[in-house]
Design an enzyme around this catalytic site. Structure first.
Site, mmCIF file in Angstrom:
data_model
loop_
_atom_site.group_PDB
_atom_site.id
_atom_site.type_symbol
_atom_site.label_atom_id
_atom_site.label_comp_id
_atom_site.label_asym_id
_atom_site.label_seq_id
_atom_site.Cartn_x
_atom_site.Cartn_y
_atom_site.Cartn_z
ATOM 1 N N CYS A 2 0.815 -1.417 0.134
ATOM 2 C CA CYS A 2 0.292 -0.674 0.128
ATOM 3 C C CYS A 2 1.236 1.338 -0.308
ATOM 4 O O CYS A 2 1.976 1.546 0.292
ATOM 5 C CB CYS A 2 -1.043 0.243 1.428
ATOM 6 S SG CYS A 2 -1.931 -1.408 1.555
ATOM 7 N N ARG A 27 4.593 0.179 -6.436
ATOM 8 C CA ARG A 27 4.365 -0.408 -5.111
ATOM 9 C C ARG A 27 3.586 -1.457 -5.423
ATOM 10 O O ARG A 27 3.278 -2.913 -5.022
ATOM 11 C CB ARG A 27 4.403 0.349 -4.504
ATOM 12 C CG ARG A 27 5.440 1.268 -4.016
ATOM 13 C CD ARG A 27 4.383 2.398 -3.071
ATOM 14 N NE ARG A 27 4.111 1.966 -1.043
ATOM 15 C CZ ARG A 27 5.602 1.372 -0.611
ATOM 16 N NH1 ARG A 27 6.586 2.281 -0.920
ATOM 17 N NH2 ARG A 27 4.871 1.034 0.794
ATOM 18 N N TRP A 74 -4.061 -2.644 -1.254
ATOM 19 C CA TRP A 74 -2.704 -3.828 -1.760
ATOM 20 C C TRP A 74 -4.591 -4.674 -0.571
ATOM 21 O O TRP A 74 -3.749 -4.582 0.228
ATOM 22 C CB TRP A 74 -1.990 -4.281 -1.989
ATOM 23 C CG TRP A 74 -1.214 -4.701 -2.263
ATOM 24 C CD1 TRP A 74 -1.362 -5.557 -3.777
ATOM 25 C CD2 TRP A 74 -1.043 -6.732 -1.926
ATOM 26 N NE1 TRP A 74 -0.619 -6.414 -4.251
ATOM 27 C CE2 TRP A 74 -0.472 -7.380 -2.546
ATOM 28 C CE3 TRP A 74 -0.875 -6.466 0.092
ATOM 29 C CZ2 TRP A 74 -0.542 -8.800 -2.692
ATOM 30 C CZ3 TRP A 74 -0.535 -8.135 -0.428
ATOM 31 C CH2 TRP A 74 -0.186 -8.780 -1.399
ATOM 32 N N ASN A 100 -0.730 1.587 6.515
ATOM 33 C CA ASN A 100 -0.316 0.562 5.671
ATOM 34 C C ASN A 100 0.014 -0.629 6.924
ATOM 35 O O ASN A 100 0.606 -0.183 8.445
ATOM 36 C CB ASN A 100 0.989 1.244 4.935
ATOM 37 C CG ASN A 100 0.455 1.855 3.996
ATOM 38 O OD1 ASN A 100 -0.578 1.525 3.574
ATOM 39 N ND2 ASN A 100 1.678 2.293 3.721
ATOM 40 N N GLY A 101 -0.134 -2.022 7.075
ATOM 41 C CA GLY A 101 0.181 -2.830 7.551
ATOM 42 C C GLY A 101 -1.141 -3.208 7.959
ATOM 43 O O GLY A 101 -2.018 -3.828 7.340
ATOM 44 N N GLU A 474 16.838 -17.844 -9.706
ATOM 45 C CA GLU A 474 16.541 -16.433 -10.042
ATOM 46 C C GLU A 474 15.889 -16.254 -11.451
ATOM 47 O O GLU A 474 15.177 -15.614 -11.424
ATOM 48 C CB GLU A 474 18.006 -15.172 -10.164
ATOM 49 C CG GLU A 474 17.554 -13.862 -10.216
ATOM 50 C CD GLU A 474 16.303 -13.201 -9.096
ATOM 51 O OE1 GLU A 474 16.222 -11.872 -9.403
ATOM 52 O OE2 GLU A 474 16.025 -13.607 -8.644
ATOM 53 N N LYS A 478 12.110 -14.490 -12.282
ATOM 54 C CA LYS A 478 12.072 -13.850 -12.588
ATOM 55 C C LYS A 478 10.818 -13.987 -13.463
ATOM 56 O O LYS A 478 9.981 -13.275 -13.968
ATOM 57 C CB LYS A 478 12.835 -13.599 -13.652
ATOM 58 C CG LYS A 478 14.248 -12.549 -12.798
ATOM 59 C CD LYS A 478 13.572 -11.438 -12.585
ATOM 60 C CE LYS A 478 13.669 -10.829 -10.556
ATOM 61 N NZ LYS A 478 13.482 -11.493 -9.652
ATOM 62 N N GLU A 481 7.199 -14.410 -11.803
ATOM 63 C CA GLU A 481 6.746 -12.772 -12.085
ATOM 64 C C GLU A 481 5.973 -12.609 -12.199
ATOM 65 O O GLU A 481 4.867 -11.441 -12.625
ATOM 66 C CB GLU A 481 7.615 -12.093 -10.870
ATOM 67 C CG GLU A 481 8.590 -12.458 -9.570
ATOM 68 C CD GLU A 481 9.774 -11.716 -9.287
ATOM 69 O OE1 GLU A 481 9.449 -11.203 -7.828
ATOM 70 O OE2 GLU A 481 10.379 -11.880 -10.155
ATOM 71 N N HIS A 497 16.581 -36.622 -9.781
ATOM 72 C CA HIS A 497 15.928 -37.353 -8.914
ATOM 73 C C HIS A 497 14.094 -36.697 -8.557
ATOM 74 O O HIS A 497 13.914 -35.963 -7.550
ATOM 75 C CB HIS A 497 16.732 -36.370 -7.511
ATOM 76 C CG HIS A 497 18.048 -37.190 -7.154
ATOM 77 N ND1 HIS A 497 18.691 -38.171 -6.469
ATOM 78 C CD2 HIS A 497 18.890 -36.583 -7.267
ATOM 79 C CE1 HIS A 497 19.813 -38.529 -6.083
ATOM 80 N NE2 HIS A 497 20.616 -37.397 -7.166
ATOM 81 N N LYS A 596 6.435 -3.885 -4.448
ATOM 82 C CA LYS A 596 7.607 -3.950 -4.559
ATOM 83 C C LYS A 596 8.434 -4.059 -3.353
ATOM 84 O O LYS A 596 8.844 -4.582 -2.949
ATOM 85 C CB LYS A 596 8.003 -2.423 -5.038
ATOM 86 C CG LYS A 596 9.416 -1.963 -5.154
ATOM 87 C CD LYS A 596 10.323 -3.350 -6.697
ATOM 88 C CE LYS A 596 11.424 -2.561 -6.370
ATOM 89 N NZ LYS A 596 12.155 -3.849 -7.313
#
Length: 601
Positions: A2, A27, A74, A100-101, A474, A478, A481, A497, A596
Site C-alpha cells: 500500500c 508498489r 493492496w 499501511n500494515g 533467480e 523472474k 513473477e 531425483h 515492490k
C-alpha cells in the site's frame, strides 16, 4: 504494498495527492482513495482500480482544500472494492485515516467498538483505527491524546495518517511500516515512500518506530508516544525525478536491466583502492565465527550466492535463512555470529523481524540495502549501501546484481581482514564486469526473437550448478513473477531425483553452463535432457563449441572467472523473462498480486 501520501500547505491538495499516488503505483495496488478537509466537512472519494480511474471519478466534483490524505490499497483484509478502500472515516465523519500494515487484534477491538455503538462498514482491519480514535477523542477532547491512546491498544504494524477536520491537522504514526516527512517551503508532506514527494522536495525525515508527527499549517513536530519532542535529522535525497522516469524505455524493468553496468560500477566505486577492499563496516567481522544471511525472494537468491562466495573466498561458515521463517524456529544465535540482512528497500517486514530477532539474541548485524535512510539501514550495526539508484519495477534486477557484487566485496574484505592475500585477478575481473554486462545487453533483440518461440509455454525448468544454481533460481523467479509461466530452478544434478519425469518436447530447459569446474557435469546433464526430447536453451561462454551440438538454442556471454560468472549469466535470463512477458502483453512493471516492497507479514 500500500502507498500513503498526505499534504498540508498553501497549494491545492488534491492535485498533489493524486500526483503522489501516481508515483507510488509501482508498489502494486488494487484500489485508491483520497480525502481533503473543508472547514465543515471531509470530501472523500474512493475507487477500485487505478489512480487514473479515481482521478476521472472526482474530476467534476468540488474538492478545494489545502490539506488532505490519500492511499493506494493492496488488499489483505476484505476484497478489493470501494467500501474496503481507504481512507476510512469515523461515525461522525470528522476523522479520516489511511493505514499501511496489519492490525492483528482488530477482530477483538471491532467487537468492543460495535458493542459501544460504532457503525463499522468495511471488512478491513484498518477502519477500526478511525473508530478507536473517535472513542478516545470524545473523552479526551484532544486529537493528539486520542491518537496516542488508540495506538497503545493496537497490536501489529502501522504506517498511519489521521486527518482531523476540527483542528485541520494530520497526525502520522509509525510502527513497522515506513513513513517519511517531506519538508517543503511552507508546506509539509507525509508519505510511505520518498518517490511520492520527490517532485516537490528532496528534504525528508525518516520516522522511527514508536514516533509520531503532528503536522499543521505551521509545520511539524515529532514526538514519541510519551509526548516527548524529538529532534530529527533532515536528509537530502540525491535521486532526481529523471532517475525514476522511464527514460525512453518501454518499462521500468527494461530500463533497470540496462542500468546494471552503471549500477554495478556504483556499488564497486571507491571500495577498491590500491589492491585493497575499503568498507566502512565498523569492525563487524572481528572475532566472527559464523555468518547467517537472511532475506526474502530475489534477495534470498543473492544471499545464497553470498554463502558460496564468503565460504570459498574467506573460509567463514555461512548459513542462509528465509527471513519469513527465521524467527519462528528459535534460531541458535551466538554473540560470535554476524547476521547479515539483505533487502533492496530496507523495509521488508519479514527481514525486519529477522533483524530484531538477531539483535534480541545479541548478534552483530550488518545490512546490505539500497535505500538510504530506510528502517533496516538505521537499525543495523553497520551496512553496505548498493548505490544502485531507485528500482521501480516490481521484479528486481539491478538490485540483485548489486547485492551479489556487495556480497563479493564483503567476502574479499573478510579474507583481507584475516590477513590473507587477495587475488588481484579477481579485482581486475570485477572491474571488467560492467563492460561484459554491456556486451550481453547488446543481444536483447536476439533474445526477444527467442522469446517469441516460448511465450506460449506453460512450464520452464532452469538448471545450474555451484554458483550458478542461485542464478537458475533467480531466472525461474523472474519468469514466474512477470509472465505467469510456471518455472522451477534446480541444481542440475538434482534433475535425476525427480524433475526429469517432467521432460518432454513441450518442456523448455534453460541450462546455465559456463566453462568452470562443473562444465563437464552440466554437459552430461544436458545429454540426459536431449535424450528425452527436451528443448534446451543454453547460456554458454562465447568460445564454447561443444554445447552447440546439444542445445536447441544458445545465448553466448563473455567469459569471466568462475566466481563472477553469475553477474554475467543472469542478464540473459532477466531479458528472456522480460521479453516473454512483454510479448504476452502483460503489465511488466506491475505484475498481478505482487508489490515492490512487502511491508506486511
Amino acid at each position: 504494498m500500500c502507498g500513503i501520501i498526505g499534504y498540508i500547505g498553501n497549494e491545492q491538495a488534491l492535485p498533489l495527492l493524486l500526483n503522489g499516488l501516481k508515483k507510488l503505483e509501482y508498489r502494486g495496488y488494487d484500489s485508491a482513495g483520497v480525502c481533503v478537509a473543508q472547514p465543515d466537512f471531509l470530501f472523500i472519494a474512493k475507487k477500485k482500480g487505478k489512480v487514473a480511474d479515481l482521478e476521472k471519478h472526482i474530476k467534476a466534483k468540488e474538492a478545494s482544500s489545502n490539506i488532505g490524505i490519500a492511499h493506494t490499497r493492496w488488499a489483505t483484509h476484505g476484497e478489493p472494492n470501494e467500501i474496503n478502500s481507504h481512507p476510512h472515516m469515523d461515525c461522525k465523519d470528522s476523522l479520516a485515516i489511511v493505514h499501511n500494515g496489519i492490525i492483528e487484534n482488530y477482530s477483538a477491538l471491532k467487537d468492543i467498538l460495535k458493542k459501544e455503538g460504532h457503525k463499522i462498514v468495511s471488512q478491513t482491519d484498518s477502519e477500526i483505527i478511525a473508530h478507536l480514535i473517535e472513542k478516545f477523542y470524545t473523552s479526551a477532547g484532544n486529537i493528539e491524546e486520542a491518537v496516542v491512546k488508540a495506538l497503545k491498544l493496537l497490536e501489529g504494524t502501522y504506517g498511519l495518517l489521521v486527518l482531523d477536520k476540527n483542528t485541520q491537522t494530520i497526525i502520522a504514526a509509525k510502527k513497522g511500516s515506513p513513513l517519511i516527512i517531506g519538508v517543503g517551503n511552507g508546506e509539509t508532506f507525509v508519505a510511505s515512500d520518498v518517490s511520492a514527494v520527490l517532485h516537490q522536495t528532496k528534504k525528508v525525515i525518516y520516522l522511527d518506530d514508536g514516533e509520531m508527527a503532528i503536522v499543521t499549517k505551521k509545520g511539524y513536530v515529532v514526538k514519541n508516544v510519551n509526548g516527548q519532542k524529538i529532534d530529527k535529522k533532515i536528509h537530502q535525497i540525491k535521486w532526481n525525478i529523471e532517475q525514476i522516469e522511464k527514460g525512453g524505455f518501454k518499462h521500468f524493468m527494461l530500463k533497470e536491466i540496462f542500468e546494471q553496468p552503471l549500477a554495478i560500477e556504483n556499488t564497486i566505486r571507491g571500495r577498491i583502492k590500491n589492491g585493497k577492499i575499503k568498507l566502512s563496516i565498523n569492525g563487524a567481522l572481528s572475532s566472527i565465527e559464523r555468518i547467517i544471511i537472511t532475506a526474502c525472494g530475489t534477495s534470498w537468491h543473492s544471499a545464497l550466492m553470498g554463502k558460496y562466495l564468503i565460504e570459498k573466498i574467506a573460509g567463514i561458515p555461512v548459513e542462509v535463512d528465509y527471513a519469513s521463517e527465521f524467527r519462528y524456529r528459535n534460531p541458535i544465535i551466538k554473540k560470535t555470529d554476524l547476521v547479515i540482512v539483505v533487502s533492496q528497500s530496507g523495509e521488508t517486514a519479514d527481514t525486519l523481524a529477522a533483524l530484531k530477532e538477531a539483535k534480541d539474541k545479541g548478534a552483530r548485524t550488518l545490512g546490505i540495502i539500497n535505500v538510504v535512510g530506510s528502517t533496516i539501514a538505521r537499525q543495523v550495526n553497520s551496512g553496505i549501501y548498493l548505490h544502485a539508484g531507485p528500482e521501480i519495477g516490481v521484479a528486481s534486477t539491478k538490485a540483485f546484481t548489486c547485492q551479489v557484487t556487495a556480497l563479493l566485496l564483503l567476502a574479499l574484505y573478510a579474507r583481507q581482514n584475516k590477513k590473507e592475500v587477495l587475488d588481484k585477478n579477481i579485482l581486475k575481473e570485477l572491474t571488467a564486469v560492467p563492460k561484459k554486462v554491456k556486451q550481453v545487453l547488446k543481444q536483447s533483440d536476439q533474445i526477444r526473437t527467442l522469446a517469441k518461440k516460448f511465450k506460449d509455454s506453460k512450464n520452464f525448468l532452469y538448471l545450474g550448478r555451484n554458483l550458478n544454481f542461485p542464478v537458475a533460481l533467480e531466472g525461474a523467479l523472474k519468469l514466474k513473477e512477470i509472465s505467469y509461466i510456471h518455472a522451477e530452478g534446480y541444481p542440475a544434478a538434482e534433475m535425476k531425483h525427480g524433475p526429469i519425469a517432467l521432460i518432454d518436447q513441450h518442456m523448455p530447459v534453460v541450462f546455465i553452463c559456463p566453462k568452470d569446474d562443473t562444465y563437464e557435469k552440466i554437459v552430461s546433464n544436458m545429454e540426459e535432457i536431449k535424450a528425452r526430447g527436451g528443448t534446451i536453451i543454453a547460456i554458454v561462454n562465447s568460445d564454447d563449441k561443444k554445447i552447440k551440438k546439444l542445445a536447441t538454442y544458445i545465448i553466448k556471454v563473455p567469459k569471466t572467472i568462475d566466481i563472477l560468472s553469475p553477474l554475467v549469466n543472469v542478464i540473459p535470463l532477466q531479458l528472456l523473462a522480460y521479453h516473454i512477458a512483454d510479448l504476452k502483453g502483460l503489465n511488466v512493471d506491475k505484475p498481478r498480486n505482487l508489490a515492490k516492497s512487502v511491508t506486511v507479514e
